[in-house]
Each structure stands twice: as structure tokens, then as C-alpha cells.
Design an enzyme around this catalytic site. Sequence first.
Site, PDB file in Angstrom:
ATOM      1  N   PHE A 249       0.804  -1.233   0.000  1.00  0.00           N
ATOM      2  CA  PHE A 249       0.000   0.000   0.000  1.00  0.00           C
ATOM      3  C   PHE A 249       0.836   1.281   0.000  1.00  0.00           C
ATOM      4  O   PHE A 249       0.313   2.351   0.268  1.00  0.00           O
ATOM      5  CB  PHE A 249      -0.984   0.004   1.187  1.00  0.00           C
ATOM      6  N   GLY A 476       0.183  -7.424  -4.637  1.00  0.00           N
ATOM      7  CA  GLY A 476      -1.136  -8.016  -4.426  1.00  0.00           C
ATOM      8  C   GLY A 476      -2.122  -7.928  -5.578  1.00  0.00           C
ATOM      9  O   GLY A 476      -3.013  -8.769  -5.680  1.00  0.00           O
ATOM     10  N   ILE A 637      -9.798  -3.012 -19.098  1.00  0.00           N
ATOM     11  CA  ILE A 637      -9.637  -3.845 -17.909  1.00  0.00           C
ATOM     12  C   ILE A 637      -9.058  -5.181 -18.370  1.00  0.00           C
ATOM     13  O   ILE A 637      -9.685  -5.912 -19.135  1.00  0.00           O
ATOM     14  CB  ILE A 637     -10.981  -4.028 -17.177  1.00  0.00           C
ATOM     15  N   ASN A 639      -8.168  -7.908 -16.586  1.00  0.00           N
ATOM     16  CA  ASN A 639      -8.760  -9.088 -15.958  1.00  0.00           C
ATOM     17  C   ASN A 639      -9.853  -8.601 -15.006  1.00  0.00           C
ATOM     18  O   ASN A 639      -9.557  -7.952 -14.000  1.00  0.00           O
ATOM     19  CB  ASN A 639      -7.672  -9.864 -15.198  1.00  0.00           C
ATOM     20  N   LYS A 641     -11.677 -10.052 -12.912  1.00  0.00           N
ATOM     21  CA  LYS A 641     -11.686 -10.596 -11.547  1.00  0.00           C
ATOM     22  C   LYS A 641     -10.644  -9.900 -10.661  1.00  0.00           C
ATOM     23  O   LYS A 641     -10.982  -9.372  -9.604  1.00  0.00           O
ATOM     24  CB  LYS A 641     -11.436 -12.109 -11.576  1.00  0.00           C
ATOM     25  N   THR A 642      -9.389  -9.876 -11.118  1.00  0.00           N
ATOM     26  CA  THR A 642      -8.349  -9.251 -10.284  1.00  0.00           C
ATOM     27  C   THR A 642      -8.595  -7.743 -10.163  1.00  0.00           C
ATOM     28  O   THR A 642      -8.374  -7.157  -9.097  1.00  0.00           O
ATOM     29  CB  THR A 642      -6.940  -9.516 -10.854  1.00  0.00           C
ATOM     30  N   GLN A 646      -9.262  -5.499  -6.763  1.00  0.00           N
ATOM     31  CA  GLN A 646      -8.555  -4.257  -6.393  1.00  0.00           C
ATOM     32  C   GLN A 646      -9.536  -3.215  -5.899  1.00  0.00           C
ATOM     33  O   GLN A 646      -9.279  -2.496  -4.942  1.00  0.00           O
ATOM     34  CB  GLN A 646      -7.827  -3.685  -7.615  1.00  0.00           C
ATOM     35  N   GLU A 713      -5.146   3.197  -7.182  1.00  0.00           N
ATOM     36  CA  GLU A 713      -5.418   4.333  -6.287  1.00  0.00           C
ATOM     37  C   GLU A 713      -6.879   4.783  -6.348  1.00  0.00           C
ATOM     38  O   GLU A 713      -7.483   5.059  -5.314  1.00  0.00           O
ATOM     39  CB  GLU A 713      -4.496   5.524  -6.620  1.00  0.00           C
TER      40      GLU A 713
HETATM   41 MO1  MOS Z   1       1.031   3.224  -3.761  1.00  0.00          MO
HETATM   42  S1  MOS Z   1       0.604   4.611  -2.279  1.00  0.00           S
HETATM   43  O1  MOS Z   1       1.857   4.081  -4.924  1.00  0.00           O
HETATM   44  O2  MOS Z   1       1.803   1.890  -3.124  1.00  0.00           O
END
Ligand code: MOS
Length: 746
Positions: A249, A476, A637, A639, A641-642, A646, A713
Site C-alpha cells: 500500500f 497483491g 480492464i 482481468n 476478476k483481479t 482491487q 489508487e
Molecule cells: Mo502506492 S501509495 O503508490 O503503493
Amino acid sequence: MENFFDKVAGEPIDRVDGRMKVTGKAKYAAEYELPDMAYAVLVSSSIAKGTIRRVDAKAALRAPGVLAVISHENSIKVPAHADNEHPTEPPTGGQPFRAFYNNKVYFNGQPVAVVVADTYERARHAAMLVQVEYDKEKHTTSFEENIGSARIPSQVKKNPKSSLADYDRGEVDGYKKAPVVVEAEYLLPNEMHNPMELQAITAHWTADDKLTVYDKVQGTKPTQAAFAKEWKLPVQNVKVIAEFVGGAFGNGLHQWPHETAAIIAAKMVKRPVKLMLTREQMFYMVGYRPRTWQKVAIGANPDGKIVGIRHEAIGQTSSYEDFTESVLQQTRMMYTSPNVSTRYRLLPLDVSTPIWMRGPGEATGAFALESAMDELAFKLNIDPIQLRLINHTDVDPDNGLPWSTKYLKECIQLGAEKIGWSNRSMKPGGRRSGEWLVGYGMGVGCFGAHRGAAAVRARLMANGTLQFQSAVTDIGPGTGTAMVQIASGQIGISPDKITFQLGNSDFPQAPNQGGSATVATVGSAVVAACNVLKEKLLGMAASAEKRFTDVKMEDVLFSSGQISLKNSPSVGVAYTDILKKENLPEIDIIQDSKPGTEGSKYSKYSFSVHFAEVHVHALTGRVKVNKVVSCADAGTIVNKKTAGNQIIGGVAGGIGMALQEDAVMDHRFGRYITKDFAEYHIPVHADVPHVDVIFIDKPDYIIDPMGTKGLGEIAIIGVAPAIANAIFNASGKRIRELPITVDKLV
Ligand code: MOS
């Protein structure tokens, strides 16, 4: 141009590394077992400011299994530290903290010693035996009491053209001449980085001048460069491995004290050293979303047209390092306002340095801007959606450029339908369901659609499989999965025959995974590599099948592992046959890719709109987020699902921002009292309702050949104000200080 969008985009294939993750085969930074490994545990300062008089390590050194107790008193000097140079590039100014450099204490919880032992348990025990004596000085940790000391960021002093400098479009404070004005202050608390995986590093000096680290970072190449600089080593002597990262993150975008501590320890005990922070230590030394005060004033005409906006922000930073983020940029570009003034300041305190946290400054800024828009809509008695549409702009009012793509209006329309916006009462408190007050709110998010330079290695093997390598990390989102899918669409090989290795600095160049730029940056290199492979295959195809002699790229198709003629599809030749015919075991290339100049003619952003339906208990003030609909304009997009995952993750983060996350400090000691998940609340499953995710899914080829724009983001930016606005709509209570806890509602 090949139309990637029509070919593979969106296929919700499973994560290529999902099985490894759920079976425990995936290795994280603290899971590498090296021969003769030792374990390190940090000793942290118990004062917030002062000097260390003495480190008494006698008892610790006598404890079983202890190899060393290292502090500024006996530490080897990190070469770059000794010269008083910047060991790494700080985010924006000042000097990152230097572990064991001298006797100064800058923040409570600062590492003052590290204990190394032959087992983790012995190291932990001995760490408790280290006695540190201090000469205390008066510390300054209270944001509210010291807000008057806020100053211009050093970056702006150096460069007055910085985007963080004072900004005025049109008339300074032009909002004041509007007939209707809303003006309010907003406050965000410190929110601490707490990914599931704790920060950890395993440091191994494989030779006197050769360092390998298994580290929880968001970029192997940037980390390699930072440590090479810190230890004055040739870059190739440092190897960084981060094959799996359990969430980050933004927390892995900076070098932190525990990393240097482990590297020093490994050098001094001449053994590989593993160091993992405790959950409590995560609150003190690895960054956080900084406490930020904001004031927004918007002036408008009675018809809703904005006349002017003023937006001020003061963010917390440490006393030794300037951390800045983009809190105010969206205020300059989101709405048509002819007059905009922004002011950004930093307040240095005796605390550790903050760092970007998902949707960094933008999520902070959006809370204030989108709450103020809601306040304006209420004052004007205009539907909040209508207010956004009235002030919608088809050019970026900040620089006059057209958007590369912008489907914000479509996002608003689709999201509003899905949440059932027509059920919303214009009057707060106008809807009830039993004992619960029901409210609807929305918030807009945006984030620059960035693309950088990257390279990938691609190997097309004689058996028809395709292997990629890139130094990029995956914190992730499913980077490997997306890259496999992009390659599959581009070269016509099924995803199960493609592998994408990542997280190793030996692999070709990639920047940090950050700023929502990975798919655009690394994906473009994958496309470029596939295109080179296709050229090579077509160039050799005639030797396997004569009818491919002098055939051009535009006359062939690449699918199902073979090249075929567009106008007689039965004529085809398999890639495997081409390699066999040419007697090639593989085609092995490294291909780079970077954005062209075309993009400079456009303003490039991803957009999102989040809608929340909340229930506020009429008596107790308890808040339940009942439903969230998020609609994203993030280009193609890759995928569904992924990408959907997110958005759900971002919404969970936004619920935490809005309702729960709050690092509370006891200013008598400058120490957090919320230092575990019992005290510091983050959303659990029961706090997160069903999230409906809608993607506009229209390509933006200005950004990259896939047509993608960043997604990570915008998943969180705008969520907190959507919830705050929904709470106002439900209860009539406008809460301008996050988190919105029951005490603020009763
Ligand atoms: Mo993000 S805040 O660029 O990991």
C-alpha cells in the site's frame, strides 16, 4: 494497431500464483531459510526526543545464544552515512533516518539497538535485557498545538515551480465574490500502514562486497540502487529478492531503519540475518498516512456553477525528513472553476516520517473537496450528482489540455442507477428503515494515469511455452496474471503456456510498483517483446511453410500458437514448427518500452465514482455501510476478476478511513496507544458490505498500447467522502473529522 481490447481484455482468469499463495509455497521476505542464519530483534527508544547517554548491553550479551548487541556505540558505519551524504533519495527533502549513526533520538519507537542471536526467541529475550539511558529533551508531537509552525516544503523552496507551490488560477480567493459560499475545515488522523505481512528483511553478505536481501519492498531495482548507494557498492553487487509481497500500500516505497539495521548486523556477525518487525513496531518506523488539516472554501452561483475554490492543507512530517504528497492537485483539475487557489504546508514534529498510503494525498484531498461539494449541494438545494455535472469539464482547467480519455459522466450515471440514487431523499433524515436512518452519498476520485519505462526478457521455447522475466514486484493486484494475459492476447499463446517471473533485481529493469502504473509500464514492455517475437517468427515462417514467403505482418494472424494467413486461415504454421525447422531451442530477447511524446498533448487521469448507502442507528449512532457501488474509468480492464478485487480492497480501505482508522498518540510520551489490532481498528469482513464494481472498460491508447489506465489508487480515492456524505444524508450530521465514530454522531 492490434486491437488488444477486443481480443483478451477482461477474461477473469484465475491468479497464476493463487495456488502457491494458498498452499504456502509462496515465499515472503521472512520465509527464506539460509544456512547459519541468525535472528535480529530491534530495541526501540522509549523517549521521543533527546540523546542516548549509554547502552548497557552486559546482561543481553550474557544471555544464551546472543551473537551481538549493536548500537551507535559499536556499529560499523554505513559508508554513505559516514560521509553525511544522503544514503537514499528521500521522498522530497531532508535526510532519511540513519540507523545507529549517532546518539540522537528523533522519535519514540526509534530503533536504538539491534540484538542478534542464534534463534528468534533468544534474540527477543535478550532485546528485553538491553538497558538504554537517555538525556531527555522536550518533544513536540501534537499537531493541533503546533499547527502555527507549519512551513513551506523544502522542495518548494528549492524549486518554486514545484507542483506543491502556492497556486492561483484566475483571481486570488475569487470564491469570495460568489453569492453562495461554503467554507469548512476537515481533519484526517494518522493512519498506520498495516498490511497483513509485517515488514521483514533477510540480509546476506555473500562476500565482503556482495549483498543479497530478501526484502518486503515495492521495487527490487530501486531498492538495489538505494542499498548500493548506501554501502557504496557497484549496483550489480547488490541483489534484491521480493518474489511475493503480502500487501504494501506504499509502505514498501522507502528504505526504513530496520532494513539498514539487519544489513549492518549481517555484516558484523558475518552470518545471514533475518529481521521481522512486530505488529507494534509497524506503528513507529515504516510510514503512515500523515495527519492532515484542510480548509476548503467554494463559492458558487445559485444555479450551481462554481465561481472559485480555495483549498489549503497542512500535513504532518518528521523533524528530519520532508514527506509531501499531492493533496491539492485534484482541486485544480476536477471542476470548471475559473478561480482556484491552493496552499500546501508541512508541519514537522518529533515523529517518524510518513509515507504514501494507497491513493496517497489524493484520497486525503478528496475527503475535503468531495465533502465540501456535498455541503455546497445541500446549501444550494441541488442534487450532488447534478452539481458535479454542472461543473463537469471536458478540458483540464489546470493546463488547458484535452483529457486522453474521460468517462466520468458515464461512471456517475451507471453508479447512480446501480445504488438506487433515486431513492435518496434530498432532505437529510428523510428516509428510515425501522430504527435506522438511511442515507446515500457519493464521492469522485481521480489519479494521474502514469506510465514509465521498463524492460522484460522473453523466451519463446521450442516446446511452445513462453517465459517472461521482470524485476517488477507484485504487492497483491495480480501483476503476473495480468502480464500473462496481455502476452496471451498479443501473441496468441494460451495463458497456461506462459509464465511471468518477477521480484528479482537480476531481471530486466522495472520501477517500483506504485502510483497505479505497473500494468501500463510493464505491460507495454510485454507487448513490445511479443511484437518482436512475432516479427522474428514471421521472418522465419517461410522455411516451415512456403506460402509465408514475403508475407507482411498485416496479412497474418497470431493465435492458438500459430501464424495463419488472414485471407486463407487454413494456411498456418505452428511456432513450435518454425523453431524446429530453424533448429532453435528458443528465441531469447530483452525488450524495453517507454512512453512516446504523444501523451504530452493530453491530460491523463483515471477516474472513479463511489456511491455508498449507509444506515445510521437513530439512537446509538452506529453506522453500517449497507452497500457500495464503485464505477471506474480505468481504460481497458485486463482481468475483470483481479481488477474487481482491487476495487473491493480499495473500498475496504476507504471504509477504514471513514469509520475506523485512527492512530492515537499519548503526547506526554509521544507514543501511540493504538499499537495493535485490538486498539487500531481496520475493517474486517463484517464491516465491508457487498461491493458492486462497474468498469467503463473503454481503452485509452494515449497511455499505452493496451489502452489501460491505473486502477490501484482510484479504488480508494473518493470512498471516505462518499460514506461521510451518506452519513450526512441519513442523519443530518456533518462530520468533518475522520474517523466518523459513534461519539461524533450521538
Ligand atoms: Mo502506492 S501509495 O503508490 O503503493
